[in-house]
Scaffold this motif. Structure first.
Motif, mmCIF file in Angstrom:
data_model
loop_
_atom_site.group_PDB
_atom_site.id
_atom_site.type_symbol
_atom_site.label_atom_id
_atom_site.label_comp_id
_atom_site.label_asym_id
_atom_site.label_seq_id
_atom_site.Cartn_x
_atom_site.Cartn_y
_atom_site.Cartn_z
ATOM 1 N N ASP B 104 28.182 9.487 -36.011
ATOM 2 C CA ASP B 104 28.523 8.073 -35.988
ATOM 3 C C ASP B 104 28.579 7.569 -34.553
ATOM 4 O O ASP B 104 28.267 6.427 -34.271
ATOM 5 N N TYR B 105 28.982 8.432 -33.640
ATOM 6 C CA TYR B 105 29.092 8.046 -32.235
ATOM 7 C C TYR B 105 28.727 9.229 -31.366
ATOM 8 O O TYR B 105 28.804 10.373 -31.795
ATOM 9 N N TYR B 106 28.341 8.918 -30.135
ATOM 10 C CA TYR B 106 27.964 9.997 -29.225
ATOM 11 C C TYR B 106 28.608 9.691 -27.887
ATOM 12 O O TYR B 106 28.444 8.599 -27.344
ATOM 13 N N ARG B 107 29.383 10.615 -27.356
ATOM 14 C CA ARG B 107 30.000 10.392 -26.055
ATOM 15 C C ARG B 107 29.675 11.555 -25.130
ATOM 16 O O ARG B 107 29.634 12.711 -25.561
ATOM 17 N N VAL B 108 29.453 11.243 -23.868
ATOM 18 C CA VAL B 108 29.137 12.295 -22.899
ATOM 19 C C VAL B 108 30.417 12.747 -22.214
ATOM 20 O O VAL B 108 31.160 11.930 -21.679
ATOM 21 N N LYS B 109 30.629 14.038 -22.268
ATOM 22 C CA LYS B 109 31.828 14.605 -21.638
ATOM 23 C C LYS B 109 31.818 14.334 -20.140
ATOM 24 O O LYS B 109 30.793 14.508 -19.488
ATOM 25 N N GLY B 110 32.954 13.965 -19.622
ATOM 26 C CA GLY B 110 33.049 13.751 -18.179
ATOM 27 C C GLY B 110 32.782 12.308 -17.811
ATOM 28 O O GLY B 110 33.228 11.836 -16.779
ATOM 29 N N ALA B 111 32.026 11.605 -18.658
ATOM 30 C CA ALA B 111 31.734 10.219 -18.350
ATOM 31 C C ALA B 111 32.738 9.300 -19.060
ATOM 32 O O ALA B 111 32.619 8.090 -19.002
ATOM 33 N N ASN B 112 33.701 9.900 -19.772
ATOM 34 C CA ASN B 112 34.661 9.114 -20.537
ATOM 35 C C ASN B 112 36.088 9.538 -20.203
ATOM 36 O O ASN B 112 36.424 10.712 -20.295
ATOM 37 N N SER B 113 36.904 8.584 -19.843
ATOM 38 C CA SER B 113 38.295 8.894 -19.515
ATOM 39 C C SER B 113 39.107 8.946 -20.811
ATOM 40 O O SER B 113 38.644 8.523 -21.865
ATOM 41 N N PRO B 114 40.348 9.459 -20.747
ATOM 42 C CA PRO B 114 41.183 9.538 -21.951
ATOM 43 C C PRO B 114 41.316 8.181 -22.631
ATOM 44 O O PRO B 114 41.247 8.106 -23.866
ATOM 45 N N SER B 115 41.454 7.124 -21.821
ATOM 46 C CA SER B 115 41.651 5.813 -22.460
ATOM 47 C C SER B 115 40.377 5.367 -23.178
ATOM 48 O O SER B 115 40.443 4.730 -24.216
ATOM 49 N N ASP B 116 39.203 5.732 -22.633
ATOM 50 C CA ASP B 116 37.936 5.427 -23.325
ATOM 51 C C ASP B 116 37.911 6.098 -24.689
ATOM 52 O O ASP B 116 37.547 5.488 -25.699
ATOM 53 N N ILE B 117 38.264 7.387 -24.675
ATOM 54 C CA ILE B 117 38.219 8.165 -25.907
ATOM 55 C C ILE B 117 39.147 7.549 -26.950
ATOM 56 O O ILE B 117 38.777 7.329 -28.107
ATOM 57 N N LEU B 118 40.327 7.249 -26.497
ATOM 58 C CA LEU B 118 41.337 6.723 -27.404
ATOM 59 C C LEU B 118 40.921 5.369 -27.984
ATOM 60 O O LEU B 118 41.036 5.133 -29.180
ATOM 61 N N LYS B 119 40.386 4.531 -27.110
ATOM 62 C CA LYS B 119 39.943 3.200 -27.549
ATOM 63 C C LYS B 119 38.887 3.336 -28.643
ATOM 64 O O LYS B 119 38.919 2.656 -29.658
ATOM 65 N N GLU B 120 37.967 4.273 -28.403
ATOM 66 C CA GLU B 120 36.880 4.507 -29.344
ATOM 67 C C GLU B 120 37.443 4.939 -30.700
ATOM 68 O O GLU B 120 37.046 4.420 -31.739
ATOM 69 N N ILE B 121 38.354 5.895 -30.645
ATOM 70 C CA ILE B 121 38.902 6.430 -31.891
ATOM 71 C C ILE B 121 39.689 5.350 -32.640
ATOM 72 O O ILE B 121 39.548 5.180 -33.854
#
Lengths: 478, 127
Positions: B104-121
């Motif tokens: 459903d989504y694809y994120r690159v490790k290292g290019a995303n901060s914790p807040s990015d991850i959380l926002k996405e989820i």
């Protein structure tokens, strides 16, 4: 001085001729009275030229047959002498490609002229043969297939390497069209260009190296690097195609790039791990941090990001080289992308005591671009500006004209040395010795330029030493 | 929040450091986190726990992340669970392949901060 063999069945004529010729300054190496005798003497004496009577009475070989034998075996030029020049005889004489023909009775001066012309021709021919042999040996030693075609689009020359590349012998290839050598798609690309060369002498393929796929006799295919040249002789157009099998090189390129890709991923994993941990700590997940702890963690975050960025760029280069970067082009808001790309560096810029300003119109500027690549291209330049500027400000202005969205990034850094401008967007800028080492590989601007061009846009720079630099991006409006 | 009503997130990732990072971020925001360090263990947990979302790494020691993704999307019990693929490999080929297999989504490790991850989820599961 030319050494001659004289052949005539009448002894009187032989004696007379011998004398004339000596008087005219030629050396008569010997005489013969029959065709067989002539062949024998020619073998024995190896004269420069033979004067041959056509009618040699009562013998099996007449002059023409003897000349054929001598030409095939020893390639010694022959001038025919005869009292009778009937059509049938002339026809036979022509087939021997004689060096001359004198009708008896003749004046001594006529004979002398015929001999001298024949000797000049012999000399020219032997020089031509020598140069042909030289050329042939070069062409046959070459590892490249060398193929020449004429203006009927027929193959007229085919070297040894062409044989071993394509599997067709010279006999099989001569007279065929070059279409034989390429699979349909590549033939459809090359053939019209060759036709254009015949018609106008012009083609985008002239003077460059281009890659095509070759097809062997057995149907298998291989990658080739080719160059194409054309020349004219007497209004005839010829083309020479020189091609090289690059299967091995392709394999090595692939291995190199797979290796870079593998190593990059392996290096990225631990860095991404460090960055994630540091982010979590800065975010307060491990409890409240002292000012000093925050400072240390910020530094860790910065250097690991730098490492991560360098590796990302190496990966980009390897993918640009392999040509596997695809652009997902659709309408995107340039203001949004450029603002984010600038803000990505705001913390680093402000921590250096610099000011970052972003100026954009209200609303959107929709451009046709790949969002991620556009972001990366702009981000690289903002990152560069922040690296090289020690005091003052970095300003980002987003605007548009009739056809393009634009982003201008200006800094108050040291500007770019005129000598360095040429290499600025090249991947060799570090190697050129003009880059200043500032914690990077100097690949960022190369990637920005490549990415912009792959999106039908571009990026350029204006700079004066000591007056900062201004990079301007442009990308087509949606 | 009641332990049972917390949204459940399954992390399938063999690198301990990334499990630590995601767990830290997610637990601080009231998610219940399950971890698997192999593809097979991840598939088992997906079926038994029926998480609200799965974070999936592409490189795993037993079967590849693509394989795991295919199995998640093929199984009745798990096919509706949104999957975020997390990888250090941020190339078009990887992203394209993961999306084709149903990521459903694809994120690159290292290019995303914790807040990015959380926002996405949060955006995806509407928490």
């Amino acid at each position: 001085m030319a050494r001659l063999l004289i052949v005539d069945d009448e002894a009187v004529i032989l004696i007379q001729l011998k004398e004339y010729l000596r008087d005219m300054g030629y050396e008569v190496a010997g005489t013969a009275v029959s065709g067989e005798d002539a062949v024998e003497k020619a073998r024995e004496l190896n004269p420069d030229l033979i004067l041959m009577d056509i009618y040699l009475a009562g013998r099996k070989l007449d002059g023409i047959s003897a000349a054929v034998k001598i030409k095939d075996e020893m390639n010694i030029p022959v001038i025919f002498m005869t009292a009778f020049g009937g059509d049938q005889v002339l026809e036979r004489v022509k087939n021997v490609e004689p060096y001359g023909f004198v009708l008896k009775p003749f004046q001594n001066t006529e004979l002398k002229a015929a001999i001298d012309v024949a000797m000049i021709r012999k000399d020219m021919e032997s020089r031509l043969r020598e140069s042909e042999a030289k050329l042939r040996s070069v062409v046959d030693t070459a590892n490249e297939a060398i193929i020449t075609t004429n203006n009927l689009n027929q193959i007229i020359f085919w070297n040894r390497a062409a044989h071993s590349y394509f599997g067709y012998t010279e006999q099989e290839a001569l007279g065929r069209t070059p279409r034989l050598l390429f699979p349909g798609k590549d033939a459809d690309y090359i053939e019209p260009e060759m036709e254009r060369i015949i018609a106008s002498g012009k083609s985008e393929l002239l003077g460059i190296n281009f890659e095509v796929t070759g097809r062997r006799k057995n149907g298998s295919e291989f990658p080739m690097e080719c160059s194409l040249a054309t020349w004219r002789v007497n209004r005839q157009v010829f083309m020479t195609l020189i091609g090289k099998d690059i299967t091995e090189r392709k394999k090595i390129d692939q291995m190199k790039s797979d290796f870079v890709s593998l190593v990059s991923h392996q290096l990225r994993t631990p860095l991404a791990g460090i960055m994630g941990c540091v982010d979590n700590m800065l975010w307060g997940l491990t409890g409240t941090l002292s000012f000093k702890q925050m400072e240390y963690l910020q530094v860790m975050k910065e250097i690991s990001s730098r490492g991560y960025r360098i590796i990302a760029n190496l990966l980009n280069i390897s993918r640009l080289e392999r040509g596997v970067i695809s652009m997902d082009i659709r309408p995107v808001d340039l203001c949004y992308v450029a603002r984010n790309a600038a803000n990505e560096h705001s913390a680093a810029i402000e921590s250096k005591g610099l000011k970052l300003t972003v100026e954009a119109p209200d609303g959107q500027i929709l451009v046709l671009a790949d969002k991620d690549k556009l972001f990366e291209a702009i981000s690289n330049v903002v990152h560069n500006a922040s690296k090289f500027t020690d005091a003052g400000k970095i300003s980002v202005r987003i605007f548009s004209d009739d056809s393009h969205g634009k982003v201008k990034i200006s800094d108050t850094g040291p500007g770019i040395e005129p000598a360095g401008m040429k290499y600025l967007f090249s991947r060799n800028q570090i190697l050129s010795g003009n880059a200043t080492y500032k914690g990077g590989c100097g690949l960022g601007l190369f990637i920005s330029k490549q990415f912009m061009q792959l999106q039908n846009g571009d990026v350029d720079v204006q700079s004066r030493r000591g007056k900062g630099a201004a990079f301007t991006f442009r990308i087509p409006l949606a | 929040m009641d332990e049972d009503r917390k949204p459940k997130i399954l992390i399938i990732e063999d690198e301990a450091v990334f499990r630590l990072i995601y767990r830290g971020v997610l637990e601080s925001h009231n998610y219940k986190v399950f971890e698997a360090d192999t593809g097979m263990a991840g598939l088992d947990l997906a079926k038994t726990e029926r998480p609200d979302m799965i974070l999936l790494d592409l490189i795993l020691p037993d079967i590849s992340g693509y394989e795991v993704l295919k199995k998640i999307k093929a199984h009745d019990l798990t096919c509706t669970i949104p999957v975020i693929v997390f990888s250090v490999m941020g190339t078009e080929e990887n992203i394209e392949k993961a999306k084709e297999l149903g990521a459903d989504y694809y994120r690159v490790k290292g290019a995303n901060s914790p807040s990015d991850i959380l926002k996405e989820i949060e955006r995806i599961i509407g928490a």
